[in-house]
Design a protein around this motif. Structure first.
Motif, PDB file in Angstrom:
ATOM      1  N   CYS A 101       0.844  -1.194   0.000  1.00 37.93           N
ATOM      2  CA  CYS A 101       0.000   0.000   0.000  1.00 37.93           C
ATOM      3  C   CYS A 101       0.878   1.240   0.000  1.00 37.93           C
ATOM      4  CB  CYS A 101      -0.932  -0.004   1.212  1.00 37.93           C
ATOM      5  SG  CYS A 101      -0.080   0.146   2.807  1.00 37.93           S
ATOM      6  N   LEU A 124      -5.827  -0.632   6.973  1.00 35.91           N
ATOM      7  CA  LEU A 124      -5.915  -1.133   5.606  1.00 35.91           C
ATOM      8  C   LEU A 124      -5.492  -2.596   5.533  1.00 35.91           C
ATOM      9  CD1 LEU A 124      -6.627  -0.090   2.754  1.00 35.91           C
ATOM     10  CD2 LEU A 124      -4.177   0.256   2.394  1.00 35.91           C
ATOM     11  N   SER A 128     -10.360  -5.542   4.493  1.00 36.16           N
ATOM     12  CA  SER A 128     -10.488  -5.884   3.074  1.00 36.16           C
ATOM     13  C   SER A 128     -10.751  -4.670   2.196  1.00 36.16           C
ATOM     14  CB  SER A 128     -11.626  -6.898   2.886  1.00 36.16           C
ATOM     15  OG  SER A 128     -12.857  -6.369   3.375  1.00 36.16           O
ATOM     16  N   SER A 129     -10.718  -3.488   2.776  1.00 38.54           N
ATOM     17  CA  SER A 129     -10.986  -2.272   2.010  1.00 38.54           C
ATOM     18  C   SER A 129      -9.827  -1.922   1.091  1.00 38.54           C
ATOM     19  CB  SER A 129     -11.273  -1.099   2.959  1.00 38.54           C
ATOM     20  OG  SER A 129     -12.433  -1.335   3.720  1.00 38.54           O
ATOM     21  N   ASP A 130     -10.114  -1.068   0.131  1.00 34.03           N
ATOM     22  CA  ASP A 130      -9.089  -0.575  -0.788  1.00 34.03           C
ATOM     23  C   ASP A 130      -8.416   0.685  -0.262  1.00 34.03           C
ATOM     24  OD1 ASP A 130      -9.660  -2.491  -2.951  1.00 34.03           O
ATOM     25  OD2 ASP A 130     -11.552  -1.393  -3.132  1.00 34.03           O
ATOM     26  N   TYR A 147      -3.742   3.718   0.720  1.00 35.61           N
ATOM     27  CA  TYR A 147      -4.359   3.098  -0.448  1.00 35.61           C
ATOM     28  C   TYR A 147      -3.652   1.790  -0.798  1.00 35.61           C
ATOM     29  CZ  TYR A 147      -6.353   7.756  -1.288  1.00 35.61           C
ATOM     30  OH  TYR A 147      -7.025   8.952  -1.164  1.00 35.61           O
ATOM     31  N   ARG A 148      -4.429   0.816  -1.219  1.00 40.65           N
ATOM     32  CA  ARG A 148      -3.800  -0.359  -1.809  1.00 40.65           C
ATOM     33  C   ARG A 148      -3.211   0.033  -3.161  1.00 40.65           C
ATOM     34  NH1 ARG A 148      -4.577  -4.561   1.445  1.00 40.65           N
ATOM     35  NH2 ARG A 148      -6.518  -4.599   2.693  1.00 40.65           N
ATOM     36  N   HIS A 150      -3.201  -1.022  -6.159  1.00 39.08           N
ATOM     37  CA  HIS A 150      -3.979  -1.001  -7.410  1.00 39.08           C
ATOM     38  C   HIS A 150      -4.814   0.265  -7.541  1.00 39.08           C
ATOM     39  CE1 HIS A 150      -8.027  -1.843  -5.798  1.00 39.08           C
ATOM     40  NE2 HIS A 150      -7.405  -2.534  -4.859  1.00 39.08           N
ATOM     41  N   VAL A 151      -5.084   0.964  -6.435  1.00 42.51           N
ATOM     42  CA  VAL A 151      -5.872   2.192  -6.523  1.00 42.51           C
ATOM     43  C   VAL A 151      -5.077   3.275  -7.258  1.00 42.51           C
ATOM     44  CG1 VAL A 151      -7.154   3.947  -5.232  1.00 42.51           C
ATOM     45  CG2 VAL A 151      -7.113   1.589  -4.417  1.00 42.51           C
ATOM     46  N   ARG A 154      -6.001   3.096 -10.693  1.00 46.73           N
ATOM     47  CA  ARG A 154      -7.331   3.690 -10.892  1.00 46.73           C
ATOM     48  C   ARG A 154      -7.246   5.206 -11.019  1.00 46.73           C
ATOM     49  NH1 ARG A 154     -12.280   1.123  -9.704  1.00 46.73           N
ATOM     50  NH2 ARG A 154     -12.082  -1.105  -9.259  1.00 46.73           N
ATOM     51  N   VAL A 173     -14.511   2.319  -5.153  1.00 45.14           N
ATOM     52  CA  VAL A 173     -13.668   1.401  -4.394  1.00 45.14           C
ATOM     53  C   VAL A 173     -14.202   1.314  -2.966  1.00 45.14           C
ATOM     54  CG1 VAL A 173     -11.614   1.872  -5.803  1.00 45.14           C
ATOM     55  CG2 VAL A 173     -12.030   3.211  -3.728  1.00 45.14           C
TER      56      VAL A 173
END
Length: 210
Positions: A101, A124, A128-130, A147-148, A150-151, A154, A173
């Motif tokens: 993250c 985080l 399981s949240s993004d 943030y993870r 992959h965000v 995005r 998300v």
């Protein structure tokens, strides 16, 4: 990622808010934020717009701090995050394998503490949240958030579609809103105006031990 690309237009005669002294030591506000971010043990990337900011703050922050120029300056935080994230991806092809993250932190938070950022990371990683983001005054704070990885992609995709509002991206998300206690809510107050800065000085004098 510490955002340091704003124009500070509302600070008027006081100049660039990021360079105002955080306390009697003369350390700029941006340097304080970067040092607290470094206190999490993560690599610190400062997304800056003006070279004067980098030159003024660099002597105060750890030498391993990475400075990335926001090549499309003053287009808002979403565009800044996307531009810098793209640069970071290009330079660190295996970054996602190393970093689960990343944080995004506004550079104008003189009260920020590293423990507050570690709390976001813990929320985080344990859920399981993004996104894990603080809530201040009833509003989600996407510029004090974890943030993870992959965000970040995005964000890039959203900017390429012409989006300019970060909260619009977060609509798609899973977000974990993190409450802040009344005792430390003042630490998440940014300084945008001369009045904000004077209020910060009053709070700091009253609540921080010299």
């Amino acid at each position: 990622m510490v955002l340091a690309g704003g124009q500070s237009r509302r600070m008027a005669e006081l100049g660039d808010k990021l360079l105002l002294p955080r306390d009697g030591s003369g350390q700029p506000i941006l340097a304080h934020v970067a040092r607290e971010a470094a206190g999490t043990g993560a690599e610190v990337v400062i997304a800056y717009g003006r070279e004067e900011v980098r030159q003024a703050v660099a002597p105060f922050v750890p030498s391993q701090t990475r400075w990335l120029k926001d090549v499309v300056a003053w287009q808002g935080p979403l565009v800044a995050i996307a531009n810098v994230f793209r640069q970071f991806e290009e330079m660190s092809a295996d970054a996602e394998d190393v970093a689960e993250c990343f944080h995004v932190v506004a550079g104008d938070l003189p009260g920020l503490q590293s423990a507050m950022l570690r709390r976001l990371s813990h929320r985080l990683r344990s859920g399981s949240s993004d996104v894990a983001a603080y809530v201040r005054d009833g509003r989600l704070q996407p510029l004090i958030a974890a943030y993870r990885w992959h965000v970040g992609r995005r964000f890039i995709d959203a900017v390429e579609r012409g989006e300019t509002r970060i909260l619009r991206v977060l609509d798609d998300v899973a977000v974990d809103p993190v409450a802040v206690s009344a005792a430390e809510a003042w630490r998440l107050e940014p300084v945008h105006t001369p009045i904000d800065y004077r209020n910060w000085e009053i709070r700091r004098s009253a609540r921080e031990t010299p």
